[in-house]
Design an enzyme around this catalytic site. Structure first.
Site, PDB file in Angstrom:
ATOM      1  N   GLY A  11     -36.327   2.416  62.327  1.00  0.00           N
ATOM      2  CA  GLY A  11     -37.330   3.232  62.462  1.00  0.00           C
ATOM      3  C   GLY A  11     -37.713   4.192  61.437  1.00  0.00           C
ATOM      4  CB  ALA A  12     -36.115   4.852  58.442  1.00  0.00           C
ATOM      5  CB  SER A  13     -41.420   2.459  57.943  1.00  0.00           C
ATOM      6  OG  SER A  13     -41.886   2.430  59.329  1.00  0.00           O
ATOM      7  CG  ASN A  90     -35.942   7.694  64.098  1.00  0.00           C
ATOM      8  OD1 ASN A  90     -35.971   8.725  64.885  1.00  0.00           O
ATOM      9  ND2 ASN A  90     -36.724   6.806  63.670  1.00  0.00           N
ATOM     10  CB  SER A 142     -36.489  12.417  74.355  1.00  0.00           C
ATOM     11  OG  SER A 142     -37.425  13.340  74.688  1.00  0.00           O
ATOM     12  CE1 TYR A 155     -39.619   7.910  74.085  1.00  0.00           C
ATOM     13  CE2 TYR A 155     -39.559  10.147  75.294  1.00  0.00           C
ATOM     14  CZ  TYR A 155     -39.373   9.223  74.026  1.00  0.00           C
ATOM     15  OH  TYR A 155     -39.130   9.931  72.894  1.00  0.00           O
TER      16      TYR A 155
HETATM   17  P1  NAI Z   1     -42.975   7.198  65.420  1.00  0.00           P
HETATM   18  O1  NAI Z   1     -43.774   6.300  66.438  1.00  0.00           O
HETATM   19  O2  NAI Z   1     -43.583   7.695  64.289  1.00  0.00           O
HETATM   20  O3  NAI Z   1     -41.761   6.294  64.742  1.00  0.00           O
HETATM   21  C1  NAI Z   1     -40.948   5.376  65.547  1.00  0.00           C
HETATM   22  C2  NAI Z   1     -40.540   4.181  64.727  1.00  0.00           C
HETATM   23  O4  NAI Z   1     -39.671   3.148  65.302  1.00  0.00           O
HETATM   24  C3  NAI Z   1     -41.682   3.581  64.216  1.00  0.00           C
HETATM   25  O5  NAI Z   1     -41.686   3.330  62.563  1.00  0.00           O
HETATM   26  C4  NAI Z   1     -41.362   2.227  64.732  1.00  0.00           C
HETATM   27  O6  NAI Z   1     -42.278   1.203  63.611  1.00  0.00           O
HETATM   28  C5  NAI Z   1     -40.308   1.978  64.892  1.00  0.00           C
HETATM   29  N1  NAI Z   1     -39.919   1.082  65.932  1.00  0.00           N
HETATM   30  C6  NAI Z   1     -40.478   1.046  67.167  1.00  0.00           C
HETATM   31  N2  NAI Z   1     -40.034  -0.208  67.801  1.00  0.00           N
HETATM   32  C7  NAI Z   1     -39.206  -0.667  66.981  1.00  0.00           C
HETATM   33  C8  NAI Z   1     -38.476  -1.956  66.957  1.00  0.00           C
HETATM   34  N3  NAI Z   1     -38.521  -2.714  68.014  1.00  0.00           N
HETATM   35  N4  NAI Z   1     -37.810  -2.405  66.007  1.00  0.00           N
HETATM   36  C9  NAI Z   1     -37.502  -1.508  64.720  1.00  0.00           C
HETATM   37  N5  NAI Z   1     -38.282  -0.531  64.601  1.00  0.00           N
HETATM   38  C10 NAI Z   1     -38.956  -0.095  65.647  1.00  0.00           C
HETATM   39  O7  NAI Z   1     -42.288   8.092  66.293  1.00  0.00           O
HETATM   40  P2  NAI Z   1     -41.345   9.551  65.962  1.00  0.00           P
HETATM   41  O8  NAI Z   1     -41.923  10.502  66.484  1.00  0.00           O
HETATM   42  O9  NAI Z   1     -41.034   9.471  64.491  1.00  0.00           O
HETATM   43  O10 NAI Z   1     -40.111   9.007  66.876  1.00  0.00           O
HETATM   44  C11 NAI Z   1     -38.800   8.779  66.285  1.00  0.00           C
HETATM   45  C12 NAI Z   1     -37.654   9.008  67.396  1.00  0.00           C
HETATM   46  O11 NAI Z   1     -37.886  10.311  68.017  1.00  0.00           O
HETATM   47  C13 NAI Z   1     -37.887   7.953  68.780  1.00  0.00           C
HETATM   48  O12 NAI Z   1     -36.876   7.342  69.171  1.00  0.00           O
HETATM   49  C14 NAI Z   1     -38.639   8.966  69.778  1.00  0.00           C
HETATM   50  O13 NAI Z   1     -38.594   8.446  70.950  1.00  0.00           O
HETATM   51  C15 NAI Z   1     -37.947  10.190  69.540  1.00  0.00           C
HETATM   52  N6  NAI Z   1     -38.612  11.471  69.931  1.00  0.00           N
HETATM   53  C16 NAI Z   1     -39.779  11.816  69.125  1.00  0.00           C
HETATM   54  C17 NAI Z   1     -40.292  12.985  69.549  1.00  0.00           C
HETATM   55  C18 NAI Z   1     -41.736  13.472  69.136  1.00  0.00           C
HETATM   56  O14 NAI Z   1     -42.108  14.445  69.741  1.00  0.00           O
HETATM   57  N7  NAI Z   1     -42.343  12.770  68.323  1.00  0.00           N
HETATM   58  C19 NAI Z   1     -39.762  13.828  70.794  1.00  0.00           C
HETATM   59  C20 NAI Z   1     -38.277  13.294  71.362  1.00  0.00           C
HETATM   60  C21 NAI Z   1     -37.975  12.135  70.818  1.00  0.00           C
END
Ligand code: NAI
Length: 242
Positions: A11-13, A90, A142, A155
């Site tokens: 999920g690094a894009s 991630n 989280s 979640y």
């Molecule tokens: P985001 O939605 O910007 O990024 C998540 C990434 O995961 C995206 O690039 C998405 O394309 C990728 N992804 C989703 N499903 C996928 C799949 N089946 N295969 C491959 N890639 C997939 O969200 P964010 O905020 O950067 O979240 C990153 C991590 O941090 C997540 O695990 C989220 O649950 C966790 N997190 C985020 C919080 C926040 O406040 N933003 C708080 C607590 C945890």
């Protein structure tokens, strides 16, 4: 500090994953960016890592919830980079709703992506870690995995599961030189939380602000090099879950 290491980041894009890729590349690591579908965004992240830091960076499209696709992706990464030293799980999604109304598919998709996705990558990297007699896994959980949250039973369960996975892997593989830790972020400014900026819960953050993706990347860099730390869940949440 990470020169000579290869890091796989799912999920690094964008968001937190992108910030971790940038941070690890700035420390000299070569980077495998795993992305779900946004080819241009993933290639931009790789291009930035190469241009800014001179490291190797390649993007791989892969649905983390698909066991066989993950196996093939890790085989491709092994062939391109030789091996893997650091894995950051991630990738994550939300499908929020009250437990009484939640569709079966919304529960299953969140568990499959957030929890089984992490298992899939660990499962297919662990052979290399054992052969290398070193390995570092960082799972992005989280704070709701620690506290629970109304409206997020799927979640929160996936993130609590990730914490159990982290501690079990840490215990199972410590004798092989493999460490496994989790980060529990609070409210971080990304696409995932863009509708949360008025959430009244934010007033309860002791440090008085949302976190930045770079706050999580700093913690990941610490865990990547903290050689005597395993099985830890590091809250990076401005104090909200203390
Ligand atoms: P985001 O939605 O910007 O990024 C998540 C990434 O995961 C995206 O690039 C998405 O394309 C990728 N992804 C989703 N499903 C996928 C799949 N089946 N295969 C491959 N890639 C997939 O969200 P964010 O905020 O950067 O979240 C990153 C991590 O941090 C997540 O695990 C989220 O649950 C966790 N997190 C985020 C919080 C926040 O406040 N933003 C708080 C607590 C945890």
């Amino acid at each position: 500090m990470l020169k000579g290491k290869t890091a796989v980041i799912t999920g690094a894009s964008r968001g937190i994953g992108e910030a971790i890729a940038d941070k690890f590349a700035s420390l000299g690591a070569d980077i495998a960016v795993i992305y779900a579908g946004n080819h241009d965004a993933a290639n931009n992240v790789c291009g930035n890592c190469r241009e800014k830091y001179g490291v190797k960076a390649i993007a791989y499209v892969c649905d983390v919830s698909d066991f066989d696709a993950v196996k093939q992706t890790i085989a491709a990464i092994k062939s391109d980079f030789g091996t893997v030293h650091i894995l950051v799980n991630n990738a994550g999604i939300t499908r929020d709703g009250l437990c009484a109304m939640m569709k079966e598919d919304d529960f299953a998709k969140v568990i499959d992506t957030n929890l089984k996705g992490a298992f899939n990558f660990i499962r297919h990297c662990v052979g290399m870690f054992v052969r290398n007699r070193e390995g570092c896994v960082i799972n992005i959980a989280s704070v709701v995995g620690l506290t629970g949250n109304a409206g997020q039973c799927n979640y929160a369960a996936s993130k609590a599961g990730l914490i159990g996975l982290t501690k079990s892997v840490a215990k199972e593989l410590a004798s092989r030189g493999i460490r496994c830790n989790a980060i529990a972020p609070g409210f971080i400014k990304t696409d995932m939380t863009k509708e949360q900026e008025d959430n009244p819960l934010l007033a309860a953050v002791p440090l008085g602000r949302m976190g930045e993706p770079s706050d999580i990347a700093e913690a990941a860099a610490y865990l990547a090099t903290a050689n005597y730390v395993t099985g830890e869940v590091l809250r990076v949440d401005g104090g909200i879950a203390m």
